[in-house]
Design a protein around this motif. Structure first.
Motif, PDB file in Angstrom:
ATOM      1  N   THR A  44       0.963  -1.345  -0.110  1.00 41.89           N
ATOM      2  CA  THR A  44       0.162  -0.004  -0.024  1.00 41.89           C
ATOM      3  C   THR A  44       0.945   1.162   0.007  1.00 41.89           C
ATOM      4  OG1 THR A  44      -0.097   0.107   2.524  1.00 41.89           O
ATOM      5  CG2 THR A  44      -1.550  -1.239   1.517  1.00 41.89           C
ATOM      6  N   ASN A  45       0.124   2.219   0.064  1.00 48.47           N
ATOM      7  CA  ASN A  45       0.769   3.642   0.343  1.00 48.47           C
ATOM      8  C   ASN A  45       1.248   3.724   1.676  1.00 48.47           C
ATOM      9  OD1 ASN A  45      -2.051   3.761   0.870  1.00 48.47           O
ATOM     10  ND2 ASN A  45      -1.546   5.876   1.497  1.00 48.47           N
ATOM     11  N   SER A  46       2.302   4.658   1.904  1.00 52.31           N
ATOM     12  CA  SER A  46       2.648   4.784   3.286  1.00 52.31           C
ATOM     13  C   SER A  46       1.731   6.091   4.148  1.00 52.31           C
ATOM     14  CB  SER A  46       4.044   4.909   3.422  1.00 52.31           C
ATOM     15  OG  SER A  46       4.494   6.275   2.591  1.00 52.31           O
ATOM     16  N   ILE A  47       1.762   5.872   5.158  1.00 51.82           N
ATOM     17  CA  ILE A  47       1.212   6.897   6.251  1.00 51.82           C
ATOM     18  C   ILE A  47       2.133   7.200   7.182  1.00 51.82           C
ATOM     19  CG2 ILE A  47      -0.767   7.455   7.783  1.00 51.82           C
ATOM     20  CD1 ILE A  47      -1.806   7.405   5.126  1.00 51.82           C
ATOM     21  N   ASN A  48       2.414   8.788   7.627  1.00 54.42           N
ATOM     22  CA  ASN A  48       3.124   9.113   8.311  1.00 54.42           C
ATOM     23  C   ASN A  48       2.515   9.677   9.293  1.00 54.42           C
ATOM     24  OD1 ASN A  48       6.271   8.739   7.648  1.00 54.42           O
ATOM     25  ND2 ASN A  48       5.287   9.541   5.687  1.00 54.42           N
ATOM     26  N   LEU A  49       2.540   9.159  10.719  1.00 51.95           N
ATOM     27  CA  LEU A  49       1.842   9.610  11.898  1.00 51.95           C
ATOM     28  C   LEU A  49       2.770  10.066  12.864  1.00 51.95           C
ATOM     29  CD1 LEU A  49      -0.659   6.501  12.858  1.00 51.95           C
ATOM     30  CD2 LEU A  49      -1.061   8.317  11.325  1.00 51.95           C
ATOM     31  N   LEU A  50       2.126  11.541  13.536  1.00 54.94           N
ATOM     32  CA  LEU A  50       2.867  12.176  14.289  1.00 54.94           C
ATOM     33  C   LEU A  50       2.079  12.308  15.805  1.00 54.94           C
ATOM     34  CD1 LEU A  50       5.146  13.759  14.974  1.00 54.94           C
ATOM     35  CD2 LEU A  50       3.709  15.833  13.961  1.00 54.94           C
ATOM     36  N   GLU A  51       2.759  11.529  16.694  1.00 49.02           N
ATOM     37  CA  GLU A  51       2.155  11.626  18.160  1.00 49.02           C
ATOM     38  C   GLU A  51       2.600  12.998  18.699  1.00 49.02           C
ATOM     39  OE1 GLU A  51       2.062   9.012  22.391  1.00 49.02           O
ATOM     40  OE2 GLU A  51       3.690   8.780  20.825  1.00 49.02           O
ATOM     41  N   LEU A  52       1.679  13.657  19.179  1.00 48.33           N
ATOM     42  CA  LEU A  52       1.789  15.012  19.533  1.00 48.33           C
ATOM     43  C   LEU A  52       2.004  15.062  21.283  1.00 48.33           C
ATOM     44  CD1 LEU A  52      -0.359  17.369  17.140  1.00 48.33           C
ATOM     45  CD2 LEU A  52       2.202  16.776  17.056  1.00 48.33           C
ATOM     46  N   GLU A  53       2.778  15.879  21.868  1.00 47.78           N
ATOM     47  CA  GLU A  53       2.751  16.140  23.197  1.00 47.78           C
ATOM     48  C   GLU A  53       1.524  16.882  23.476  1.00 47.78           C
ATOM     49  OE1 GLU A  53       5.707  18.356  26.550  1.00 47.78           O
ATOM     50  OE2 GLU A  53       6.338  18.080  24.492  1.00 47.78           O
ATOM     51  N   LEU A  54       0.983  16.693  24.817  1.00 47.47           N
ATOM     52  CA  LEU A  54      -0.231  17.308  25.099  1.00 47.47           C
ATOM     53  C   LEU A  54      -0.008  18.748  25.499  1.00 47.47           C
ATOM     54  CD1 LEU A  54      -2.024  14.643  27.166  1.00 47.47           C
ATOM     55  CD2 LEU A  54      -2.782  15.409  25.096  1.00 47.47           C
ATOM     56  N   PRO A  55      -0.503  19.806  24.954  1.00 48.80           N
ATOM     57  CA  PRO A  55      -0.227  21.180  25.420  1.00 48.80           C
ATOM     58  C   PRO A  55      -0.844  21.445  26.705  1.00 48.80           C
ATOM     59  CG  PRO A  55      -1.980  20.960  23.744  1.00 48.80           C
ATOM     60  CD  PRO A  55      -1.665  19.501  23.951  1.00 48.80           C
ATOM     61  N   VAL A  56      -0.188  22.285  27.331  1.00 53.33           N
ATOM     62  CA  VAL A  56      -0.708  22.628  28.767  1.00 53.33           C
ATOM     63  C   VAL A  56      -1.118  24.243  28.715  1.00 53.33           C
ATOM     64  CG1 VAL A  56      -0.431  22.957  31.282  1.00 53.33           C
ATOM     65  CG2 VAL A  56       0.180  21.003  30.137  1.00 53.33           C
TER      66      VAL A  56
END
Length: 450
Positions: free
Chosen positions: A166-178
């Motif tokens: 398949t195609n590739s998917i780049n996921l980004l996990e984000l730090e929770l903002p405060v």
């Protein structure tokens, strides 16, 4: 055209259905008497002469190469037989991975990846950053880490076909903002409030978005906005911080009290905002006391002395942090122009001259002894000898000025003005011990020789 040559029937076949991208084999049995086989097919395919019983190869099979393939059998140069076989493809859909509206997800959350289309008779294998994910063999995968995700799909009906990617998917996990910010707890009406954003992370992998609600229907999307309030009130200020589309949102709220602003003004004890030449005036600020003062003269004291004309301004800070400002025009009066005359300027002894002075409101002449009134603008002078009169005083602005005028005595000589006694007898008997000369005082620098 088929000749009358007698040979056994030739049977044409293929290795299909054929996987896309694989090689197609065109097959036919060998018969006695046949000298050459020749294949033709879709897309202008021609095999040329091949040895009977040998397979023809069609590389990199595709949908366009599927269909009927004709086999011509030759005996010498004569066409002895024709037969055909139909080649069918094994069609595998074009699979792709989707992640919804965003490739971002919050720390502690997950992101669902889905393979489409959903068809039966296929198996699935998921990869993250090129590594196989154990147990991930379904149409969907729940990701909990950043990375590049791909999938490999294999036909379970045609195991000989190569897996497709398949195609590739780049996921980004984000730090929770405060969300957090600083602001004064109390401000004045009309005061510009600076709200300082202290939210984290300060430099995230994805930009943060800011939504301010100032409590009075005012809003802003600036990082650290300014805002002023127009009415007294007790309000709540709220900052909401998120990534795109409101992802991972967090809020912070603080109360703020809007109070009336004090009225300030520049004051002077005599309400006099002008000064005479050589003088200065002291200025202050009404409405205080205040926590700080800053004058346009660079002074930082509650009062200042001013000796130059111009616009004087002051900025003060209240105990609640409000900054207020005002200014005042300070004027400089001109020095009075005092003019004097004596009419006439030269008189005979025993006569008078009319003195006149202009340019002042208050007058004081000196010496006063030979004047009719030393406190008016136009006294009459009756000097016994030439005299220079000085007039001093103040004008309508209270500024001091002065001038002089001379009245000269004409006529008799100095000798005729003096009246010496006829004789004196300095013999110690107490009678006529000294020689007196009347009217000699004005001539005290003169000498007398006996």
């Amino acid at each position: 055209m088929v000749t009358g040559a007698s040979i056994d029937p030739v049977v044409a076949s293929n290795n299909g259905p054929v996987c896309l991208g694989d090689d197609l084999l065109l097959e036919a049995n060998s018969v006695t008497g046949a000298t050459a086989y020749r294949w033709s097919g879709p897309g202008g395919y021609e095999s040329g002469d091949i040895t009977p019983g040998q397979n023809a190869l069609v590389e990199d099979f595709s949908i366009a190469k599927s269909g009927r393939y004709e086999l011509s059998v030759f005996v010498g140069t004569c066409l002895a037989q024709q037969t055909s076989t139909v080649v069918e493809p094994i069609s595998i859909p074009e699979f792709s991975i989707s992640a919804g509206a965003s490739l971002l997800f919050c720390d502690g959350a997950t992101k669902t990846l889905t393979i489409s289309p959903s068809v039966s008779n296929f198996t699935y294998k998921w990869f993250r950053n090129g590594n196989v994910l154990s147990g991930a063999t379904t149409l969907t995968f729940t990701a909990s880490e950043s990375g590049e995700y791909t999938a490999e799909i294999t036909s379970s009906l045609n195991s000989g076909c190569q897996p497709v990617e398949t195609n590739s998917i780049n996921l980004l996990e984000l730090e929770l903002p405060v969300a957090s910010f600083t602001a004064p707890g109390e401000v004045c009406v009309g005061h510009v409030v600076q709200f300082i954003n202290t939210s984290s992370p300060a430099s995230p992998a994805s930009p943060l978005f800011y939504a301010w609600a100032f409590g009075d229907a005012g809003i802003s999307q600036d990082i650290s906005p300014e805002h002023s309030y127009t009415v007294e009130a007790s309000l709540i200020v709220t900052l909401t911080v998120s990534y795109e589309n409101g992802l991972c949102a967090d809020s912070d709220s603080k109360p703020i009290l809007i109070t009336p602003a004090p009225t300030i003004g520049i004051t002077q004890t005599e309400n006099r905002f002008a000064f005479c030449p050589g003088e200065s005036i002291e200025l202050g600020v009404s409405g205080g006391p205040f926590d700080s003062y800053e004058w346009t003269t660079q002074a930082t004291t509650p009062t200042i002395a001013v000796s130059q004309a111009g616009i004087i301004g002051v900025t003060v800070t209240t105990s609640t942090g409000c900054t207020l400002g005002t200014n005042r025009n300070i004027e400089a009066f001109d020095e009075p122009e005092v003019l004097t005359t004596a009419e006439p300027e030269e008189i005979s002894r025993g006569t008078s001259s009319q003195l006149t002075a202009t340019g002042l409101d208050v007058y004081q002449w000196s010496p006063p002894e030979t004047l009719s009134d030393a406190t008016i603008a136009n006294p009459v002078a009756s000097p016994m000898e030439s005299t220079t009169y000085t007039v001093a005083g103040t004008d309508s602005n209270g500024c001091a000025g002065e001038a002089t005028v001379e009245v000269r005595i004409k006529g008799e000589s100095i000798v005729n003005l003096l009246t010496p006694s006829n004789s004196f007898s300095p013999n110690g008997d107490g009678i006529n011990e000294t020689w007196s000369i009347e009217n000699i005082l004005p001539f005290d620098e003169c000498g007398v020789t006996v």
